[in-house]
Design a protein around this motif. Sequence first.
Motif, PDB file in Angstrom:
ATOM      1  N   SER A  66       0.947  -1.278   0.017  1.00  0.00           N
ATOM      2  CA  SER A  66       0.340   0.467   0.380  1.00  0.00           C
ATOM      3  C   SER A  66       0.694   1.085  -0.202  1.00  0.00           C
ATOM      4  O   SER A  66       2.111   1.901   0.885  1.00  0.00           O
ATOM      5  N   TRP A 100      -4.272  10.401   0.753  1.00  0.00           N
ATOM      6  CA  TRP A 100      -5.158   9.597  -0.097  1.00  0.00           C
ATOM      7  C   TRP A 100      -4.443   7.539   0.080  1.00  0.00           C
ATOM      8  O   TRP A 100      -3.067   7.913  -0.702  1.00  0.00           O
ATOM      9  N   VAL A 102      -3.881   3.944  -1.811  1.00  0.00           N
ATOM     10  CA  VAL A 102      -3.857   2.965  -2.373  1.00  0.00           C
ATOM     11  C   VAL A 102      -2.975   1.556  -2.565  1.00  0.00           C
ATOM     12  O   VAL A 102      -2.201   1.656  -1.931  1.00  0.00           O
ATOM     13  N   GLY A 108      -8.775   0.826  -5.181  1.00  0.00           N
ATOM     14  CA  GLY A 108      -8.134   2.105  -5.560  1.00  0.00           C
ATOM     15  C   GLY A 108      -7.328   1.857  -6.659  1.00  0.00           C
ATOM     16  O   GLY A 108      -6.652   3.387  -7.110  1.00  0.00           O
ATOM     17  N   ASP A 109      -6.564   1.055  -6.858  1.00  0.00           N
ATOM     18  CA  ASP A 109      -4.987   0.451  -7.538  1.00  0.00           C
ATOM     19  C   ASP A 109      -6.369   0.689  -9.185  1.00  0.00           C
ATOM     20  O   ASP A 109      -7.033  -0.536  -9.319  1.00  0.00           O
ATOM     21  N   LEU A 110      -6.300   1.570 -10.087  1.00  0.00           N
ATOM     22  CA  LEU A 110      -6.554   1.660 -11.663  1.00  0.00           C
ATOM     23  C   LEU A 110      -6.355   0.269 -12.463  1.00  0.00           C
ATOM     24  O   LEU A 110      -7.459  -0.428 -13.470  1.00  0.00           O
ATOM     25  N   THR A 120      -3.116   5.070  -9.937  1.00  0.00           N
ATOM     26  CA  THR A 120      -4.389   6.086  -8.908  1.00  0.00           C
ATOM     27  C   THR A 120      -3.673   7.382 -10.471  1.00  0.00           C
ATOM     28  O   THR A 120      -3.747   7.666 -11.130  1.00  0.00           O
ATOM     29  N   TRP A 122      -4.910  12.356  -9.819  1.00  0.00           N
ATOM     30  CA  TRP A 122      -5.886  13.175  -9.417  1.00  0.00           C
ATOM     31  C   TRP A 122      -6.159  14.603  -9.299  1.00  0.00           C
ATOM     32  O   TRP A 122      -5.727  15.174 -10.670  1.00  0.00           O
TER      33      TRP A 122
END
Length: 891
Positions: A66, A100, A102, A108-110, A120, A122
Amino acid sequence: MTSSDISDNLTNDLLATLDSTETGSTDPASSDPVPPLAVTIDQADADYAPGETVGITATDVGDGGSLTFSVAHVSAGADGVLGTADDVLTYDLTGTGTPWVVTDGGAGDLDGTVNGKIQTSWYVNSDAANQAFVLTATDQADGRVATVNFTDAPPPPPDASGAAADLTVRNATTLAGFNVGDAKFQVYQVKTDFGQSSGTGTFDAFVQVQGPNNPPTEQGYNYDRGGTYGDVLSPQYNENTSAQHNKALLLSDIPIVIVDGVAYREFLLDSNEQNGSNGEFISLDSLQIYQETSGNLGMGHVPVSENTPYTPGSGFGVTGEHLVYNLDASGDVWVALNSSLSSGSGDSDIRVLIKDSEFLQDADHQYVYVYSAFGGQAGDWQTGSGFEEWGTNPNNLVTFGISGTKYLDANGDSQTTGDAGLGGVTIFIDKDNSGDLSADDLTTTTAANGTWSFTGLDATFDGLKVYEQLPGGYVQTLGQAGYTIDGLSGEDQSGMDFANFHDFSISGTKYEDLTGDGTSADDTAWSHDPVTIFIDDDNSGDLSAGDRSTTTDASGNWSIGGLTLADVGKNIYEVVPDGSEQTGTLVQTVGNPGSGGTDSGNDFTNFLDFSISGTKYEDLTGDGTSADDTAWSHDPVTIFIDDDNSGDLSAGDRSTTTGAGGAWSIGGLTLADVGKNIYEVVPDGSQQTGILVQTVDNPGSGGTDTGNDFTNFLPPAGQGLTPGFWKNHLDILTQELGEFHSGWNSNTSFETIFEFQNLSKIPGTPSIADALGAKGGGVNHLERSSAAAYLSAAVTAVPDGPGGKPELNFSFSAATSSNPAIIAILNQIDTNDDHTLQPGEVIAAVRDVLNDTNAPTSNFGLTGQPGINDIANAFDAMNNQTHPDASVFLI
């Protein structure tokens, strides 16, 4: 954690390097290095615009590991330049300072896969325009850190080529400024360019303009929101309603600054727009500055009928309104502004300088109103987030003082050495430039020692004059032109000294010169009518309408006051009283007695005119002046002063005539007349027998020289008988001759009667009757005239007429002949001076002129003396006088 809670200094921050970096760590359980964590963005070092998304990829992440991500705002430090040592990380923009987490392969991991890589993003918010950022990724397991920087690209600035002044950048040109009409527009940050920091009171707002819902254009003017000068007013356009920031503005509140030697009033503008995406740009489309007589103009009055709405370009339309400046005076123009040049709210972007000479300085125009409008150029020039704020810099209201001393100039030399101060005198600053003390002028009063001062003055006093209010009875000898205040230097001014010389007086005494000898100890104070003393102001030598004058009092004293140094040296005269003459100092001169003194001793001395008098007498006996003389009772006799010294009465001689009692007088005489001769005009038929010439004497001031008497003998009217009468009346001849000399008759010898010793002097031996009939001239003429004269003289000598009086008066006077030579001869013949010829006087003259031996007189017959014809003519004049009728001789 909020963005305001996080702020890092980049100097010691691992994120200080803006290039993409990767940092690793060492596993304490193994000597093998841990692969470094790497983070990239999908457009590394590229620019993002608000509304875009930054794609983020982190590699070398432990499978299933993470990472914590965060974004910081990179702000320029005090130097305003990014990339220098004073840059700081701030978390003041949306999305910054909010981390944030991830997890690899997590939600959250695209990429959705556990593969040691995390993807990710922003979001770039609207307030991120034109800003720089740092992205930080931190491995939660081992603390490894990776960073990458990115920026948002600013859009191209809007076109300012049509602006009258482009103030969107800060450089030498915009700092120097642009002239638009009589105003100068400059890029100016009061907190920087004035050398002050935030919070030092360098921006004092007087109007804020911000419309509801941020309209694309905004306008407004300052008004009295706090009710300081009347009703609490309300906004008319887009004005803020804060009493602190919307208020009446006094001219004295507006600082004066000097640029290139010119005095300007300084107005500051904080445009206060948002930064980024060209939101910082704004246009100033209108700027109008008015001076008014009231500080409570505008809307919101109670009642509303008293509202005075503002009309752009026309003002309030009230009496006394003065337009100081109009941006659009020469046409529709605008000014380009950039809010990002300042450090935020409370600082200025620009300043507008209006020449102080455009402002009225009188008390009726002390209120200033500023109207402005923004955003009229639309597009990127329209108004946005913040309010537009006009203010002043109170720290620019530099004050100074002036001082001096008021002196009493003791001797009027315009110098103050040794002079004392003079208290109680008004000193004033001539604010209305009238040259005189007026209601709005600043005043002070000198202390007992003459000192005075004004403090707290500012540049508005530049060029004004300082005067004294001249006290009554004084004249200025120092500081007459006043002193000019140098309000541009801001430094105290001293030595503004004034000096005054107090008015002085002159005095003296009017004296009477009793003896006419000039000023002397015997003079007495003037006791007659008051005498006028005057200062000859017009230098005419005579009393004129503008001359200052006074009159003497009962003791002859006089004085004139209120004199100044300008009077020193002027002549002082008296109006010489009628009937007098000056005998002392004829002209006095005004001297300088010192401040407030008296120039005394200006004395005048006069001798009063005098008179002469006398009496005209009749000498009854012809014996000269004697006790038997009587006052003249005949026709008036002229008495005269022989002014021209001719010996006779002339046109210019002063004269008078005797009165009924013979008295006479002549007045108005002066000392110049002393010694002149006094004569009478001898009356016809008379002869002076007393003093022939009198002399004018000095009887003293106003006196009378008396006793100037004249005496005259008036012989009775003469009668005579001609040779023809006697020849034709031999009987009367015999009668009268016999009475005179017994035995004589008409046949008695002429030579016997005339007592000749030398008988050859008469031709032949004529009788008295023969002599009366002698023919021809010469001796015969003498025989004829003298025989008749003898007989008339004999008759006169014998009083045998009625009452014992002679029948004949053989006397003479000036009336006997018009020939003065005849009268002169008769006076010589009349040896006893009784104006009557006696027989013996006739005999003496005949024998004398014929040079008879032992003649009784010697007045005639010699060379140069009257001769035979002269004597004969004199006898003829006697004989030809009025003669009585022959009947008077009859007894």
